[in-house]
Design a protein around this motif. Structure first.
Motif, short mmCIF file in Angstrom:
data_model
loop_
_atom_site.label_atom_id
_atom_site.label_comp_id
_atom_site.label_asym_id
_atom_site.label_seq_id
_atom_site.Cartn_x
_atom_site.Cartn_y
_atom_site.Cartn_z
N PHE A 176 -70.72 14.15 70.80
CA PHE A 176 -71.02 13.30 69.65
C PHE A 176 -70.47 11.89 69.85
CE2 PHE A 176 -69.87 11.61 65.44
CZ PHE A 176 -71.13 11.63 64.84
N SER A 206 -75.17 4.53 71.13
CA SER A 206 -75.85 3.82 70.03
C SER A 206 -75.25 2.44 69.82
CB SER A 206 -75.75 4.66 68.75
OG SER A 206 -76.33 3.97 67.67
N ASN A 251 -87.05 3.73 64.34
CA ASN A 251 -87.07 4.99 63.60
C ASN A 251 -87.09 6.19 64.55
OD1 ASN A 251 -87.18 3.58 61.18
ND2 ASN A 251 -89.42 3.55 61.12
N TYR A 261 -83.53 6.94 65.88
CA TYR A 261 -82.68 7.70 64.98
C TYR A 261 -83.04 9.19 65.02
CZ TYR A 261 -81.07 3.27 63.02
OH TYR A 261 -80.52 2.04 62.87
N ILE A 262 -84.35 9.45 64.98
CA ILE A 262 -84.80 10.85 65.04
C ILE A 262 -84.41 11.48 66.37
CG2 ILE A 262 -86.85 12.33 65.07
CD1 ILE A 262 -88.20 10.24 63.22
N TYR A 272 -81.83 10.71 68.26
CA TYR A 272 -80.40 11.01 68.28
C TYR A 272 -80.12 12.36 67.61
CZ TYR A 272 -79.46 6.21 69.73
OH TYR A 272 -79.41 5.03 70.41
N VAL A 273 -80.80 12.59 66.47
CA VAL A 273 -80.60 13.85 65.75
C VAL A 273 -81.07 15.02 66.61
CG1 VAL A 273 -81.27 15.18 63.73
CG2 VAL A 273 -80.79 12.74 63.49
N ILE A 274 -82.26 14.84 67.21
CA ILE A 274 -82.82 15.91 68.06
C ILE A 274 -81.91 16.19 69.25
CG2 ILE A 274 -84.74 16.51 69.58
CD1 ILE A 274 -86.57 14.96 67.66
N PHE A 334 -78.69 15.64 69.45
CA PHE A 334 -77.45 16.28 69.00
C PHE A 334 -77.68 17.77 68.77
CE2 PHE A 334 -74.60 17.67 65.61
CZ PHE A 334 -73.37 17.36 66.17
N ILE A 335 -78.81 18.09 68.05
CA ILE A 335 -79.11 19.50 67.78
C ILE A 335 -79.36 20.25 69.08
CG2 ILE A 335 -80.81 21.04 66.71
CD1 ILE A 335 -81.19 18.91 64.53
N SER A 336 -80.10 19.60 70.01
CA SER A 336 -80.41 20.25 71.29
C SER A 336 -79.15 20.53 72.09
CB SER A 336 -81.36 19.37 72.10
OG SER A 336 -82.57 19.14 71.40
#
Length: 583
Positions: free
Chosen positions: A14, A21, A357, A360-361, A363-365, A367-369
Motif C-alpha cells: 500500500f 501516486s 479516472n 484511480y480505478i 489503483y483500487v484494482i 490493491f485488491i489484486s
C-alpha cells in the motif's frame, strides 16, 4: 506471527502504491515549470557550437532543449532544435534518422507564421532524398521550398537546390543556367554589387560558384578551374570548414591528369579538414580522391581506410526509403489535417480526464489484486504444508503397517524359538542366525523401498542394485540396453517413476507367480523410451480383470509421466508388460 507478517506485506504494498501516486503527481507539477529561460540559454550555446562545427556538443544541448520544451508553449525553440538535430544527422550521413527527425516538425508548421521553418524542413527532405539517389522526391521538396512565400535569400537558395538536383541527374547545362541566373541577377547579384555579401550569404554564394565549376568540369569546359579557385577563395575567407574539403577535392579531380602531385596534395588537405569536421559526405569524397591520386603503399593504405570507413556506416540508411512522411503527411489533404489539429487539443484534454479516472480505478484494482494474490499465496502455502504433513503421515503409516504385516510374525517366531530352544546347540544357533539375517534383509528391503532415489549420474548403478536384491537362487534377472543411452537427459521425476514401477513389479513377482527368469530391456528412439518386462511364470492364477486391478498402481504411475502401458498374460508364454513414455 503469520497473520502479522501478511499485514506487514500488505502495508508495504500500500505504501508503494501511495508513493507511486505521489511521484506521478509530482511529475505533473514539475512538467508545469516554466523552462523558457533555460531553453533560450541552451539554444544560444548550441547554436554557437553548431556554427563552430562542434556538432557533438550542439547535438547534446539540442536534445536537452527537446526534453525541457513544451511543444506548444516553446514551439519555436522546439522546432529550431529539431531542425538543427536533423541537419547534424544529415552531416553525419545518417539520412534515415535525419528524415525521421524532420518528419516530427511537420505537425508544427501550420502553427508557425514564419515560413523559414517550412523552408528548412523541405530542404532537409530534399537533401536527404538527393543523398540516397531518390531524385524524384528530392526535386519535389526542392520545388516545395521554392513555392513558399519566403525571403528573397531563401527563394534564391531554393532555386539553387533545384539546380543541385539537375546537377546530380547529369543535366549540367540546365543547372549552370539556373546558377548563373542566381549569381548574376536578383538577390545575390545585388548584395555582391553593394559589397554586403558576407556570413552565411557568402557561404551559400560560394556553394553555388563551386557547383557551377563542377558542372563545367563534367562538361570538360576549361572555365571550371576559375570557378573552383573562386569558390576556394570565398571559403577560406569565411572559414567555411564545412565545405572546404569539397573545394580541395574539386581541385584534386581537376589536376588528376594534369599535375598528379598537386592533385594528391589537394586530396590530403581535403581529408585532413574533413576529419576535423567529421562530415560524412566530405570525408568519403576526400578518401575517394586520395585513392585516385595514390599508388603503391599509399594506394593500399587509403583503399583500406575507405573500405573501413564505408563499412562502419550503416549502409542500409543510405538506401532505405522512409515513406513515413509521405504517408502520414500528404500535403494534398491540408483541409482534413487542419481540422484534425484544431480538434486535437480538445480530444487530448478529454482523454487526460478519462485517464485520470482510470488511474484511480486501476489503483483500487491493483490493491485488491495484490491483496488477493498475497492471500492466495498464503493459503496455498498453508495448504501445501498441510498436504505435505498428511503425505508424510500416510507414508509413515504405510511403512508401519508393512513392518507389522511382514515382520511381526517373523519376530514372534524368533522369540518363541529363542525361549523354547537351546541356543547353544549348533543347529539351533545356525537357524536363529538365519532367521535374524532374514529379518534384517526384509527390514533393509523396506527401507530401500522408501528411501531417497538417486537421480544423478549414479542412477543406473542404484537401479541395478535395487534389481539385484530381488535376484536369488530361484530367480535370475537379465537387463539389456540400460546403458545404450544417457539417462542424464531424462527428467528426474520420470527416472523415479521407472524405479518405483520396477519395485512394484518385482514385489508382484515374489508374491503372485513362480517365475525363474526375468528379462528387462530398454530401448530409445528419437522421442520415446520403451521398456519391456518379460518373465516365464506359469502359475498366474488371476484372470485378466484381476491382473489389471493388481497392476493398477503401476498403470497410474506411468500415466503421471504421460506414458502408455501394455500387458499380457499367457500360461504358456508367461507374463509380459511393456510401457513407453516420452523423453
Amino acid at each position: 506471527m503469520k497473520i502479522s507478517r501478511v499485514i506487514k506485506i500488505l502495508f508495504i504494498i500500500f505504501t508503494f502504491l501511495l508513493i507511486t501516486s505521489c511521484e506521478k503527481k509530482r511529475e505533473k507539477i514539475v512538467s508545469k515549470i516554466d523552462n523558457t529561460a533555460e531553453i533560450k540559454r541552451l539554444t544560444a550555446i548550441a547554436d554557437e557550437d553548431f556554427d563552430r562545427n562542434e556538432y557533438a556538443k550542439a547535438y547534446k544541448n539540442y536534445q536537452i532543449i527537446l526534453q525541457l520544451s513544451d511543444p506548444e508553449k516553446n514551439r519555436i525553440d522546439y522546432v529550431d532544435a529539431l531542425v538543427s538535430i536533423a541537419l547534424i544527422q544529415q552531416f553525419e550521413g545518417n539520412y534515415l534518422k535525419s528524415e525521421i527527425t524532420a518528419t516530427k516538425i511537420l505537425p508544427h508548421l501550420k502553427h508557425l507564421k514564419k515560413p523559414r521553418f517550412a523552408w528548412e524542413t523541405y530542404k532537409i527532405f530534399s537533401d536527404n532524398y538527393l543523398a540516397t539517389k531518390d531524385y524524384e522526391n528530392a526535386l519535389i521538396y526542392a520545388k516545395k521550398a521554392y513555392d513558399l512565400n519566403a525571403s528573397p535569400r531563401r527563394e534564391a537558395n531554393a532555386l539553387a537546390n533545384i539546380a543541385l538536383v539537375y546537377m546530380h541527374t547529369g543535366e549540367h547545362k540546365k543547372a549552370i543556367k539556373i546558377y548563373n541566373k542566381i549569381t548574376t541577377s536578383g538577390y545575390y547579384a545585388e548584395k555582391k554589387k553593394a559589397n554586403t555579401l558576407e556570413g552565411y550569404e557568402l557561404i551559400d554564394y560560394g556553394i553555388m560558384i563551386s557547383n557551377i565549376g563542377i558542372s563545367y568540369f563534367q562538361l570538360q569546359d576549361p572555365r571550371a578551374i576559375d570557378y573552383f579557385n573562386q569558390a576556394l577563395k570565398i571559403r577560406l575567407k569565411t572559414n567555411d570548414r564545412q565545405n572546404l574539403p569539397d573545394s580541395y577535392c574539386n581541385l584534386s579531380d581537376y589536376y588528376l591528369d594534369k599535375n598528379p602531385r598537386l592533385a594528391k596534395k589537394n586530396a590530403e588537405t581535403a581529408y585532413k579538414i574533413a576529419c576535423e569536421t567529421n562530415t560524412y559526405s566530405e570525408k568519403k569524397y576526400a578518401l575517394v580522391c586520395l585513392v585516385r591520386t595514390s599508388n603503391g603503399s599509399d594506394l593500399k593504405k587509403y583503399t583500406n581506410l575507405y573500405i573501413k570507413f564505408t563499412d562502419s556506416m550503416n549502409k542500409s540508411r543510405l538506401t532505405e526509403k522512409n515513406q513515413f512522411a509521405n504517408i502520414k503527411y500528404n500535403f494534398k489533404k491540408d483541409i482534413d489535417e487542419n481540422l484534425q489539429l484544431k480538434t486535437q487539443k480538445t480530444q487530448n484534454e478529454l482523454q487526460l480526464e478519462r485517464q485520470k479516472n482510470r488511474s484511480y480505478i486501476l489503483y483500487v484494482i491493483i490493491f485488491i489484486s495484490v491483496f488477493s494474490l498475497v492471500f492466495l499465496v498464503f493459503h496455498i502455502t498453508i495448504k501445501g504444508k498441510r498436504e505435505k504433513d498428511h503425505i508424510a503421515f500416510k507414508s509413515e503409516l504405510r511403512i508401519s503397517q508393512k513392518l507389522h504385516t511382514e515382520l511381526t510374525n517373523e519376530v514372534f517366531k524368533l522369540f518363541s524359538k529363542v525361549q523354547n530352544s537351546d541356543i547353544e546347540t549348533a543347529g539351533n544357533k545356525e537357524e536363529i542366525l538365519n532367521s535374524l539375517d532374514h529379518i534384517y534383509a526384509k527390514t533393509r528391503k523396506i527401507s530401500k523401498e522408501n528411501s531417497t532415489i538417486l537421480t544423478n549420474q549414479n542412477y543406473v548403478d542404484g537401479f541395478k542394485e535395487m534389481i539385484s536384491e530381488y535376484a536369488n537362487s530361484n530367480l535370475s534377472i537379465i537387463i539389456n540396453g540400460i546403458n545404450s543411452f544417457s539417462w542424464s537427459s531424462i527428467d528426474r521425476i520420470k527416472k523415479i517413476t521407472v524405479f518405483r514401477i520396477f519395485q512394484e513389479l518385482f514385489e508382484n513377482v515374489q508374491k503372485n507367480n513362480n517365475a525363474s527368469l526375468v528379462s528387462i530391456s530398454f530401448k530409445k528412439d528419437k522421442k520415446n523410451i520403451q521398456i519391456t518386462y518379460i518373465d516365464n511364470s506359469t502359475e498366474i492364477k488371476e484372470e485378466s480383470v484381476n491382473l489389471k486391478k493388481r497392476l493398477q498402481n503401476v498403470e497410474n504411475r506411468i500415466k503421471t509421466i504421460k506414458g502408455t502401458l501394455n500387458f499380457e498374460s499367457n500360461q504358456e508364454s508367461g507374463f509380459k508388460i511393456s510401457f513407453t513414455f516420452p523423453l
